[in-house]
Design a protein around this motif. Structure first.
Motif, PDB file in Angstrom:
ATOM      1  N   GLY A  86       0.876  -1.185  -0.012  1.00  0.00           N
ATOM      2  CA  GLY A  86      -0.099  -0.002  -0.055  1.00  0.00           C
ATOM      3  C   GLY A  86       0.909   1.161   0.049  1.00  0.00           C
ATOM      4  N   HIS A  87       2.086   1.190   0.445  1.00  0.00           N
ATOM      5  CA  HIS A  87       2.930   2.288   0.717  1.00  0.00           C
ATOM      6  C   HIS A  87       4.659   1.889   0.863  1.00  0.00           C
ATOM      7  N   VAL A  88       5.196   2.403   0.369  1.00  0.00           N
ATOM      8  CA  VAL A  88       6.854   2.104   0.256  1.00  0.00           C
ATOM      9  C   VAL A  88       7.444   3.576   0.719  1.00  0.00           C
ATOM     10  N   GLU A  89       8.316   3.674   1.460  1.00  0.00           N
ATOM     11  CA  GLU A  89       9.093   4.627   1.865  1.00  0.00           C
ATOM     12  C   GLU A  89      10.665   4.296   1.820  1.00  0.00           C
ATOM     13  N   GLY A  90      11.508   5.022   1.437  1.00  0.00           N
ATOM     14  CA  GLY A  90      12.893   5.145   1.561  1.00  0.00           C
ATOM     15  C   GLY A  90      13.624   4.307   0.164  1.00  0.00           C
ATOM     16  N   LYS A  91      12.725   3.900  -0.584  1.00  0.00           N
ATOM     17  CA  LYS A  91      13.476   3.322  -1.718  1.00  0.00           C
ATOM     18  C   LYS A  91      14.717   3.732  -2.691  1.00  0.00           C
ATOM     19  N   ARG A  92      14.130   5.243  -2.363  1.00  0.00           N
ATOM     20  CA  ARG A  92      15.145   6.192  -3.120  1.00  0.00           C
ATOM     21  C   ARG A  92      16.600   6.144  -2.430  1.00  0.00           C
ATOM     22  N   SER A  93      16.656   6.512  -1.267  1.00  0.00           N
ATOM     23  CA  SER A  93      17.905   6.399  -0.735  1.00  0.00           C
ATOM     24  C   SER A  93      18.501   5.027  -0.387  1.00  0.00           C
ATOM     25  N   GLY A  94      17.657   4.019  -0.114  1.00  0.00           N
ATOM     26  CA  GLY A  94      18.106   2.676   0.325  1.00  0.00           C
ATOM     27  C   GLY A  94      18.708   2.254   1.526  1.00  0.00           C
ATOM     28  N   GLU A  95      18.530   3.315   2.530  1.00  0.00           N
ATOM     29  CA  GLU A  95      19.273   3.204   3.773  1.00  0.00           C
ATOM     30  C   GLU A  95      18.247   2.595   4.471  1.00  0.00           C
ATOM     31  N   TRP A  96      17.080   2.723   4.398  1.00  0.00           N
ATOM     32  CA  TRP A  96      16.011   2.248   5.293  1.00  0.00           C
ATOM     33  C   TRP A  96      14.566   1.954   4.354  1.00  0.00           C
ATOM     34  N   ILE A  97      14.340   0.873   4.106  1.00  0.00           N
ATOM     35  CA  ILE A  97      13.094   0.760   3.441  1.00  0.00           C
ATOM     36  C   ILE A  97      12.020   0.341   4.109  1.00  0.00           C
ATOM     37  N   LEU A  98      10.725   0.863   4.010  1.00  0.00           N
ATOM     38  CA  LEU A  98       9.529   0.457   4.700  1.00  0.00           C
ATOM     39  C   LEU A  98       8.569  -0.041   3.524  1.00  0.00           C
ATOM     40  N   MET A  99       7.898  -1.263   3.649  1.00  0.00           N
ATOM     41  CA  MET A  99       7.018  -1.491   2.713  1.00  0.00           C
ATOM     42  C   MET A  99       5.802  -2.014   3.454  1.00  0.00           C
ATOM     43  N   ASP A 100       4.709  -1.246   3.351  1.00  0.00           N
ATOM     44  CA  ASP A 100       3.442  -1.670   4.083  1.00  0.00           C
ATOM     45  C   ASP A 100       2.461  -2.627   3.387  1.00  0.00           C
ATOM     46  N   TYR A 101       2.202  -3.674   3.887  1.00  0.00           N
ATOM     47  CA  TYR A 101       1.102  -4.660   3.175  1.00  0.00           C
ATOM     48  C   TYR A 101       0.021  -4.531   4.041  1.00  0.00           C
ATOM     49  N   VAL A 102      -0.267  -3.823   4.746  1.00  0.00           N
ATOM     50  CA  VAL A 102      -1.370  -3.642   5.896  1.00  0.00           C
ATOM     51  C   VAL A 102      -1.193  -4.797   6.885  1.00  0.00           C
ATOM     52  N   ASP A 103      -1.400  -5.965   6.480  1.00  0.00           N
ATOM     53  CA  ASP A 103      -1.469  -7.039   7.794  1.00  0.00           C
ATOM     54  C   ASP A 103       0.018  -7.175   8.050  1.00  0.00           C
ATOM     55  N   PHE A 104       0.801  -6.826   7.339  1.00  0.00           N
ATOM     56  CA  PHE A 104       2.403  -6.989   7.870  1.00  0.00           C
ATOM     57  C   PHE A 104       3.126  -5.870   7.393  1.00  0.00           C
ATOM     58  N   VAL A 105       4.361  -5.414   7.915  1.00  0.00           N
ATOM     59  CA  VAL A 105       5.108  -4.310   7.397  1.00  0.00           C
ATOM     60  C   VAL A 105       6.492  -4.687   7.433  1.00  0.00           C
ATOM     61  N   VAL A 106       7.376  -4.569   6.191  1.00  0.00           N
ATOM     62  CA  VAL A 106       8.442  -5.071   6.007  1.00  0.00           C
ATOM     63  C   VAL A 106       9.395  -3.827   6.307  1.00  0.00           C
ATOM     64  N   HIS A 107      10.485  -4.081   7.359  1.00  0.00           N
ATOM     65  CA  HIS A 107      11.639  -3.044   7.301  1.00  0.00           C
ATOM     66  C   HIS A 107      12.985  -3.626   7.116  1.00  0.00           C
ATOM     67  N   ILE A 108      13.233  -2.809   6.154  1.00  0.00           N
ATOM     68  CA  ILE A 108      14.707  -3.256   5.579  1.00  0.00           C
ATOM     69  C   ILE A 108      15.920  -2.088   5.868  1.00  0.00           C
ATOM     70  N   PHE A 109      16.582  -2.374   6.703  1.00  0.00           N
ATOM     71  CA  PHE A 109      18.056  -1.384   7.207  1.00  0.00           C
ATOM     72  C   PHE A 109      18.901  -1.797   6.318  1.00  0.00           C
TER      73      PHE A 109
END
Length: 109
Positions: A86-109
């Motif tokens: 539903g939403h992705v943040e931080g992909k441009r910088s790649g330092e920290w990426i958040l991917m919101d799938y509503v029932d779970f959220v992925v955090h990549i550091f």
């Protein structure tokens, strides 16, 4: 416990949710580990958060690797389950990426 190390992905996933959520999280974990994500962890937030049921947390050693992990997760969930974040943040910088799938959220550091 609410913190599940994903070294044994299938065993960890059984605890988190129903069959559909287990399949989604298994696909997410497989995609992340295929791109050599490190320290993959699932936090079971059911009963603790009204926002989401689980966090998937992992990290890569470079910004390029975090972007590759994110791309792999997004592609695999779309192709296998027809799910898009539903939403992705931080992909441009790649330092920290958040991917919101509503029932779970992925955090990549």
């Amino acid at each position: 416990t609410n913190i599940l190390a994903a070294t044994s992905a299938v065993a960890a996933l059984i605890v988190v949710g129903g069959a559909e959520q287990t399949r989604l999280l298994a696909t997410c974990l497989e995609a992340a580990t295929d791109k050599k994500a490190e320290d993959v962890t699932i936090l079971d937030l059911r009963g603790l958060s009204d926002v989401t049921d689980a966090f998937v947390i992992c990290h890569g050693s470079t910004e390029r690797q975090t972007a590759a992990i994110s791309d792999a997760i997004e592609q695999r969930l779309r192709e296998t389950h027809g799910r898009r974040p539903g939403h992705v943040e931080g992909k441009r910088s790649g330092e920290w990426i958040l991917m919101d799938y509503v029932d779970f959220v992925v955090h990549i550091f």
